[in-house]
Scaffold this motif. Structure first.
Motif, PDB file in Angstrom:
ATOM      1  N   GLU A  60       0.831  -1.201   0.000  1.00  0.00           N
ATOM      2  CA  GLU A  60       0.000   0.000   0.000  1.00  0.00           C
ATOM      3  C   GLU A  60       0.869   1.255   0.000  1.00  0.00           C
ATOM      4  O   GLU A  60       0.602   2.212  -0.744  1.00  0.00           O
ATOM      5  CB  GLU A  60      -0.937   0.008   1.216  1.00  0.00           C
ATOM      6  CG  GLU A  60      -1.867   1.216   1.215  1.00  0.00           C
ATOM      7  CD  GLU A  60      -2.819   1.234   2.405  1.00  0.00           C
ATOM      8  OE1 GLU A  60      -3.752   2.050   2.380  1.00  0.00           O
ATOM      9  OE2 GLU A  60      -2.627   0.443   3.354  1.00  0.00           O
ATOM     10  N   TYR A  61       1.916   1.289   0.825  1.00  0.00           N
ATOM     11  CA  TYR A  61       2.824   2.441   0.847  1.00  0.00           C
ATOM     12  C   TYR A  61       3.484   2.642  -0.524  1.00  0.00           C
ATOM     13  O   TYR A  61       3.663   3.771  -0.980  1.00  0.00           O
ATOM     14  CB  TYR A  61       3.895   2.279   1.927  1.00  0.00           C
ATOM     15  CG  TYR A  61       3.369   2.371   3.346  1.00  0.00           C
ATOM     16  CD1 TYR A  61       2.456   3.376   3.692  1.00  0.00           C
ATOM     17  CD2 TYR A  61       3.772   1.476   4.328  1.00  0.00           C
ATOM     18  CE1 TYR A  61       1.966   3.462   4.992  1.00  0.00           C
ATOM     19  CE2 TYR A  61       3.280   1.557   5.633  1.00  0.00           C
ATOM     20  CZ  TYR A  61       2.377   2.557   5.948  1.00  0.00           C
ATOM     21  OH  TYR A  61       1.879   2.645   7.243  1.00  0.00           O
ATOM     22  N   GLN A  62       3.828   1.527  -1.167  1.00  0.00           N
ATOM     23  CA  GLN A  62       4.410   1.617  -2.506  1.00  0.00           C
ATOM     24  C   GLN A  62       3.408   2.238  -3.490  1.00  0.00           C
ATOM     25  O   GLN A  62       3.766   3.102  -4.296  1.00  0.00           O
ATOM     26  CB  GLN A  62       4.829   0.229  -3.004  1.00  0.00           C
ATOM     27  CG  GLN A  62       6.056  -0.329  -2.305  1.00  0.00           C
ATOM     28  CD  GLN A  62       6.338  -1.767  -2.704  1.00  0.00           C
ATOM     29  OE1 GLN A  62       5.446  -2.480  -3.184  1.00  0.00           O
ATOM     30  NE2 GLN A  62       7.573  -2.211  -2.489  1.00  0.00           N
ATOM     31  N   ALA A  63       2.157   1.796  -3.393  1.00  0.00           N
ATOM     32  CA  ALA A  63       1.101   2.310  -4.283  1.00  0.00           C
ATOM     33  C   ALA A  63       0.892   3.808  -4.071  1.00  0.00           C
ATOM     34  O   ALA A  63       0.773   4.575  -5.034  1.00  0.00           O
ATOM     35  CB  ALA A  63      -0.203   1.550  -4.040  1.00  0.00           C
ATOM     36  N   TYR A  94      -3.552  -5.157  -7.589  1.00  0.00           N
ATOM     37  CA  TYR A  94      -3.030  -6.291  -6.817  1.00  0.00           C
ATOM     38  C   TYR A  94      -3.624  -6.285  -5.408  1.00  0.00           C
ATOM     39  O   TYR A  94      -4.097  -7.312  -4.910  1.00  0.00           O
ATOM     40  CB  TYR A  94      -1.496  -6.240  -6.747  1.00  0.00           C
ATOM     41  CG  TYR A  94      -0.931  -7.240  -5.761  1.00  0.00           C
ATOM     42  CD1 TYR A  94      -0.830  -8.587  -6.087  1.00  0.00           C
ATOM     43  CD2 TYR A  94      -0.548  -6.837  -4.474  1.00  0.00           C
ATOM     44  CE1 TYR A  94      -0.347  -9.516  -5.168  1.00  0.00           C
ATOM     45  CE2 TYR A  94      -0.065  -7.753  -3.551  1.00  0.00           C
ATOM     46  CZ  TYR A  94       0.033  -9.090  -3.904  1.00  0.00           C
ATOM     47  OH  TYR A  94       0.493 -10.001  -2.987  1.00  0.00           O
ATOM     48  N   LEU A  95      -3.596  -5.134  -4.752  1.00  0.00           N
ATOM     49  CA  LEU A  95      -4.142  -5.027  -3.394  1.00  0.00           C
ATOM     50  C   LEU A  95      -5.612  -5.451  -3.362  1.00  0.00           C
ATOM     51  O   LEU A  95      -6.044  -6.179  -2.460  1.00  0.00           O
ATOM     52  CB  LEU A  95      -3.997  -3.593  -2.881  1.00  0.00           C
ATOM     53  CG  LEU A  95      -2.579  -3.141  -2.502  1.00  0.00           C
ATOM     54  CD1 LEU A  95      -2.519  -1.631  -2.360  1.00  0.00           C
ATOM     55  CD2 LEU A  95      -2.122  -3.817  -1.209  1.00  0.00           C
ATOM     56  N   TRP A 149      -9.021   1.595  -1.188  1.00  0.00           N
ATOM     57  CA  TRP A 149      -8.215   1.214  -2.351  1.00  0.00           C
ATOM     58  C   TRP A 149      -9.014   1.390  -3.636  1.00  0.00           C
ATOM     59  O   TRP A 149      -8.467   1.789  -4.667  1.00  0.00           O
ATOM     60  CB  TRP A 149      -7.733  -0.232  -2.208  1.00  0.00           C
ATOM     61  CG  TRP A 149      -6.763  -0.430  -1.081  1.00  0.00           C
ATOM     62  CD1 TRP A 149      -6.065   0.543  -0.403  1.00  0.00           C
ATOM     63  CD2 TRP A 149      -6.393  -1.675  -0.476  1.00  0.00           C
ATOM     64  NE1 TRP A 149      -5.286  -0.017   0.577  1.00  0.00           N
ATOM     65  CE2 TRP A 149      -5.459  -1.380   0.562  1.00  0.00           C
ATOM     66  CE3 TRP A 149      -6.740  -3.001  -0.699  1.00  0.00           C
ATOM     67  CZ2 TRP A 149      -4.884  -2.366   1.349  1.00  0.00           C
ATOM     68  CZ3 TRP A 149      -6.164  -3.994   0.088  1.00  0.00           C
ATOM     69  CH2 TRP A 149      -5.248  -3.673   1.102  1.00  0.00           C
ATOM     70  N   LYS A 150     -10.306   1.093  -3.574  1.00  0.00           N
ATOM     71  CA  LYS A 150     -11.160   1.313  -4.749  1.00  0.00           C
ATOM     72  C   LYS A 150     -11.196   2.788  -5.124  1.00  0.00           C
ATOM     73  O   LYS A 150     -11.168   3.141  -6.305  1.00  0.00           O
ATOM     74  CB  LYS A 150     -12.594   0.825  -4.476  1.00  0.00           C
ATOM     75  CG  LYS A 150     -12.753  -0.680  -4.457  1.00  0.00           C
ATOM     76  CD  LYS A 150     -14.219  -1.040  -4.248  1.00  0.00           C
ATOM     77  CE  LYS A 150     -14.431  -2.535  -4.197  1.00  0.00           C
ATOM     78  NZ  LYS A 150     -15.855  -2.880  -3.939  1.00  0.00           N
ATOM     79  N   LEU A 151     -11.244   3.656  -4.101  1.00  0.00           N
ATOM     80  CA  LEU A 151     -11.249   5.094  -4.359  1.00  0.00           C
ATOM     81  C   LEU A 151      -9.941   5.530  -5.008  1.00  0.00           C
ATOM     82  O   LEU A 151      -9.942   6.308  -5.967  1.00  0.00           O
ATOM     83  CB  LEU A 151     -11.479   5.860  -3.056  1.00  0.00           C
ATOM     84  CG  LEU A 151     -11.471   7.389  -3.170  1.00  0.00           C
ATOM     85  CD1 LEU A 151     -12.550   7.886  -4.118  1.00  0.00           C
ATOM     86  CD2 LEU A 151     -11.647   8.026  -1.784  1.00  0.00           C
TER      87      LEU A 151
END
Length: 201
Positions: free
Chosen positions: A8-11, A29-30, A40-42
């Motif tokens: 998540e931090y990478q994203a 991927y997440l 994450w969808k947002l």
């Protein structure tokens, strides 16, 4: 899960660096691991929108709104996405709704003007552009360097749109005054000088 946190931090970092294709892959991927994670969808929807795919972004925003019907941020984003895909009438409805729920959401003033102009509601468009220009002028006085550049570009955009709309509405004195201001600021822009000539005919 620590590995998901790292991913998540990478994203988030990839999005911040505007590496949108890589950020999309990371969020996809997440979501393959945790399909119902709305944050994450947002992020996926926002990246899809800025990555020039407003149709898909609009679909994602609408899915999110089903579970959060009065979310002002989502309503605003749906309005902007509707405008981007050419649904100006629906865009104006969504942005009006968002502004009614949160009148301080000044970033919608210009896009709402664009939606009114697209449906030929010229007086409302003029009013919105004037409000947007006032807001952007004020924000320029207390903005950082990045937002300064963005605000300057938006201010010019809406001043040009307003000047053009004045001319098309036969408000030639108002158009001439605004084009004169713009040509002083951007003296090498031929289109602005042409606009001034049209207003002063």
């Amino acid at each position: 899960n620590q590995s998901l946190n790292i991913k998540e931090y990478q994203a988030i970092g990839l999005k911040g660096m505007r590496k949108y294709d890589e950020a999309l892959t990371a969020y996809q991927y997440l979501l393959s691991i945790r399909p119902n994670e709305s944050k994450w969808k947002l992020q996926l929807a926002e990246i899809t929108f800025v990555n020039h795919n407003p149709t898909e972004a609009l679909s994602l925003y609408k899915q999110l709104l089903l579970n959060d019907r009065d979310n002002i941020g989502l309503i605003s984003k749906i309005g902007l996405a509707e405008l981007a895909v050419g649904n100006a009438a629906e865009a104006s409805i969504q942005m009006e709704r968002a502004l009614k729920l949160d009148p301080t959401n000044k970033n919608l003033l210009g896009p709402l003007g664009e939606s009114y102009e697209a449906i030929n509601n010229n007086q409302k468009a003029i009013d919105q552009y004037k409000s947007a220009i006032t807001f952007l002028g004020q924000s320029l006085k207390n903005s950082g360097s990045i937002s300064f550049k963005e605000s300057t570009e938006k201010l010019r955009k809406y001043e040009e749109k307003l000047a053009n709309l004045y001319t098309r509405s036969n408000l030639f004195d108002e158009a001439s005054e605004l084009y004169k201001k713009l040509t002083r600021t951007y003296p090498d822009n031929a289109a602005l000088w042409h606009g001034l000539g049209q207003a002063d005919l």
